[in-house]
Design an enzyme around this catalytic site. Structure first.
Site, PDB file in Angstrom:
ATOM      1  N   ARG A   8      35.762  -4.863  57.204  1.00  0.00           N
ATOM      2  CA  ARG A   8      36.980  -4.718  56.398  1.00  0.00           C
ATOM      3  C   ARG A   8      36.666  -5.152  54.976  1.00  0.00           C
ATOM      4  O   ARG A   8      35.889  -6.089  54.748  1.00  0.00           O
ATOM      5  CB  ARG A   8      38.112  -5.596  56.948  1.00  0.00           C
TER       6      ARG A   8
ATOM      7  N   HIS B  34      36.051   4.985  54.058  1.00  0.00           N
ATOM      8  CA  HIS B  34      36.533   4.457  55.348  1.00  0.00           C
ATOM      9  C   HIS B  34      36.481   5.539  56.446  1.00  0.00           C
ATOM     10  O   HIS B  34      37.512   5.908  57.016  1.00  0.00           O
ATOM     11  CB  HIS B  34      37.956   3.897  55.210  1.00  0.00           C
TER      12      HIS B  34
HETATM   13  P1  NAP Z   1      35.319  -6.747  68.675  1.00  0.00           P
HETATM   14  O1  NAP Z   1      34.852  -6.035  69.892  1.00  0.00           O
HETATM   15  O2  NAP Z   1      36.552  -7.565  68.759  1.00  0.00           O
HETATM   16  O3  NAP Z   1      34.098  -7.655  68.168  1.00  0.00           O
HETATM   17  C1  NAP Z   1      34.230  -8.557  67.132  1.00  0.00           C
HETATM   18  C2  NAP Z   1      32.943  -9.350  66.982  1.00  0.00           C
HETATM   19  O4  NAP Z   1      33.044 -10.204  65.843  1.00  0.00           O
HETATM   20  C3  NAP Z   1      32.664 -10.254  68.193  1.00  0.00           C
HETATM   21  O5  NAP Z   1      31.285 -10.265  68.471  1.00  0.00           O
HETATM   22  C4  NAP Z   1      33.107 -11.626  67.689  1.00  0.00           C
HETATM   23  O6  NAP Z   1      32.425 -12.716  68.291  1.00  0.00           O
HETATM   24  C5  NAP Z   1      32.731 -11.533  66.229  1.00  0.00           C
HETATM   25  N1  NAP Z   1      33.499 -12.482  65.427  1.00  0.00           N
HETATM   26  C6  NAP Z   1      34.837 -12.518  65.207  1.00  0.00           C
HETATM   27  N2  NAP Z   1      35.171 -13.556  64.418  1.00  0.00           N
HETATM   28  C7  NAP Z   1      34.009 -14.193  64.132  1.00  0.00           C
HETATM   29  C8  NAP Z   1      33.699 -15.340  63.376  1.00  0.00           C
HETATM   30  N3  NAP Z   1      34.648 -16.060  62.750  1.00  0.00           N
HETATM   31  N4  NAP Z   1      32.397 -15.724  63.297  1.00  0.00           N
HETATM   32  C9  NAP Z   1      31.438 -15.016  63.952  1.00  0.00           C
HETATM   33  N5  NAP Z   1      31.676 -13.919  64.676  1.00  0.00           N
HETATM   34  C10 NAP Z   1      32.954 -13.504  64.772  1.00  0.00           C
HETATM   35  O7  NAP Z   1      35.551  -5.742  67.477  1.00  0.00           O
HETATM   36  P2  NAP Z   1      34.951  -4.241  67.313  1.00  0.00           P
HETATM   37  O8  NAP Z   1      35.686  -3.301  68.181  1.00  0.00           O
HETATM   38  O9  NAP Z   1      33.477  -4.334  67.423  1.00  0.00           O
HETATM   39  O10 NAP Z   1      35.391  -3.935  65.795  1.00  0.00           O
HETATM   40  C11 NAP Z   1      35.009  -4.786  64.743  1.00  0.00           C
HETATM   41  C12 NAP Z   1      35.715  -4.392  63.468  1.00  0.00           C
HETATM   42  O11 NAP Z   1      35.161  -3.197  62.939  1.00  0.00           O
HETATM   43  C13 NAP Z   1      37.193  -4.047  63.587  1.00  0.00           C
HETATM   44  O12 NAP Z   1      37.995  -5.206  63.700  1.00  0.00           O
HETATM   45  C14 NAP Z   1      37.439  -3.311  62.290  1.00  0.00           C
HETATM   46  O13 NAP Z   1      37.726  -4.221  61.250  1.00  0.00           O
HETATM   47  C15 NAP Z   1      36.089  -2.653  62.013  1.00  0.00           C
HETATM   48  N6  NAP Z   1      36.143  -1.183  62.188  1.00  0.00           N
HETATM   49  C16 NAP Z   1      35.870  -0.420  61.113  1.00  0.00           C
HETATM   50  C17 NAP Z   1      35.878   0.965  61.248  1.00  0.00           C
HETATM   51  C18 NAP Z   1      35.552   1.841  60.088  1.00  0.00           C
HETATM   52  O14 NAP Z   1      35.696   3.064  60.184  1.00  0.00           O
HETATM   53  N7  NAP Z   1      35.081   1.302  58.977  1.00  0.00           N
HETATM   54  C19 NAP Z   1      36.175   1.553  62.496  1.00  0.00           C
HETATM   55  C20 NAP Z   1      36.468   0.725  63.557  1.00  0.00           C
HETATM   56  C21 NAP Z   1      36.458  -0.652  63.399  1.00  0.00           C
HETATM   57  P3  NAP Z   1      32.565 -13.004  69.869  1.00  0.00           P
HETATM   58  O15 NAP Z   1      31.880 -11.837  70.558  1.00  0.00           O
HETATM   59  O16 NAP Z   1      31.831 -14.262  70.076  1.00  0.00           O
HETATM   60  O17 NAP Z   1      34.039 -13.054  70.155  1.00  0.00           O
HETATM   61  C1  GLV Z   2      39.159   1.528  61.635  1.00  0.00           C
HETATM   62  O1  GLV Z   2      38.946   0.953  60.618  1.00  0.00           O
HETATM   63  C2  GLV Z   2      39.475   0.889  62.865  1.00  0.00           C
HETATM   64  O2  GLV Z   2      39.791  -0.308  62.855  1.00  0.00           O
HETATM   65  O3  GLV Z   2      39.460   1.576  63.888  1.00  0.00           O
END
Ligand code: NAP
Ligand code: GLV
Length: 310
Positions: free
Chosen positions: A225, A273
């Protein structure tokens, strides 16, 4: 008969109506602003819904993000306490994100920016090529997206590490956990890729202090983000030469304002994005399943803890 709210400025309601009614014939999907009686809504499907969207929805039991991130839901100061928060966790999106992160890693690894500039200048140059095994990739966030990106990049032979709150066990990927291991993680990272969710702990995380702990000449890739990155600090680190380049898919303000210096910076690549866009066809199964489960009184899939914020 309960109804589902759809409110997003980003996603196509026609495609979602088709995808969901194929799975739940007769589903009453109400696309904002034609929502009828708000008391009939039990499930909301939203992306960046403005403050007050859920006002009057006294029977709302679940709010589902139309993306993998949920920061846009927790951002609403009027978010009702009762409804469960759920999100999409879609292998299709994980694959798309892994592709995008790999694209950035390979571009920096193979000196893409230097060759792109050379082409503009009509210069035929040959630069040294580094081995994948000595290029150290660091992925912040090892959840659904980060873990898949780590697996894909590691399969090509890069030296990959991940940083997360809890320790991970992914073959071939070194795991760093918690703030106490962050400096060690940064010190061994040539290409830093951020796939963290936005929470109070990750807001402004990538600042001058963090960038300064990366080796000189490191690259930054952000598709978590925009608010995780202090943009002025990145610009200063790029201008000093400490950071060699950046590829950014997310920004503090989106769309990125026309006057923003990232648009014209020679060492920044801007993406609008799009690294992992939600796909109604692939995500509709889990959403339809959650609507069914909600109405059958069963546990929902992909729930998000309000305390944790992701
Ligand atoms: P997720 O499955 O919830 O994974 C989040 C990861 O971040 C976990 O490994 C978590 O650690 C770690 N984390 C969270 N807070 C932390 C902290 N304070 N210190 C260290 N590690 C931390 O999320 P996801 O599905 O992979 O998605 C991640 C993010 O990608 C989304 O929230 C969104 O912002 C972004 N995203 C962007 C796009 C785009 O098109 N640009 C698309 C989709 C998502 P733990 O495993 O230990 O809990
Ligand atoms: C996109 O940014 C998502 O959170 O899926």
């Amino acid at each position: 008969m309960p109804a589902v709210l759809f409110r997003s400025g980003n996603d196509n309601p026609v495609a979602w109506r088709e995808a969901l009614t194929k799975r739940i014939p007769g589903l009453d999907l109400r696309v904002y602003p034609d929502i009828g009686n708000p008391e009939e809504i039990d499930f909301a499907l939203v992306w960046k819904a403005p403050r007050g969207t859920f006002n009057g929805m006294t029977n709302l039991k679940a709010i589902c993000s139309l993306g993998q991130g949920v920061d846009h839901i927790f951002d609403d100061p009027d978010l009702p306490d009762g409804p469960q928060i759920v999100r999409i966790v879609d292998p299709w999106m994980a694959r798309a994100m892994a592709e995008w992160v790999l694209l950035q890693v390979l571009r920096f690894h193979r000196q893409g920016p230097a060759y792109e500039q050379a082409q503009k200048d009509r210069r035929w140059i040959k630069l040294d090529a580094e081995e994948t095994s000595t290029r150290r990739i660091g992925i912040m966030g090892m959840g659904a997206l980060g873990a898949e990106a780590a697996r894909v990049i590691s399969a090509l032979g890069f030296d990959v590490a991940g940083w997360s709150r809890s320790r991970k066990d992914i073959p071939g990927v070194r795991s760093f956990a918690g703030t106490e291991e962050m400096d060690a993680f940064l010190g061994r990272t040539d290409i830093l890729c951020c796939l963290l969710p936005l929470t109070p702990e990750t807001t402004d995380l990538i600042d001058a202090g963090m960038l300064g702990k990366l080796p000189s000449g490191a690259f930054v890739v952000n598709s978590g983000r925009g608010a995780q990155l202090v943009e002025e600090d990145l610009l200063a680190a790029l201008d000093s030469g400490h950071i060699a380049g950046a590829a950014l898919d997310v920004f503090r303000v989106e769309p990125l304002p026309e006057t923003h210096p990232f648009w014209t910076h020679p060492r920044v690549q801007v993406w609008p994005h799009v690294s992992a866009q939600t796909n109604a066809d692939s995500a509709a199964d889990q959403i339809a399943e959650n609507i069914r489960r909600l109405r059958a009184g069963q546990d929902l899939l992909n729930t998000v803890g309000r305390g944790r914020g992701y």
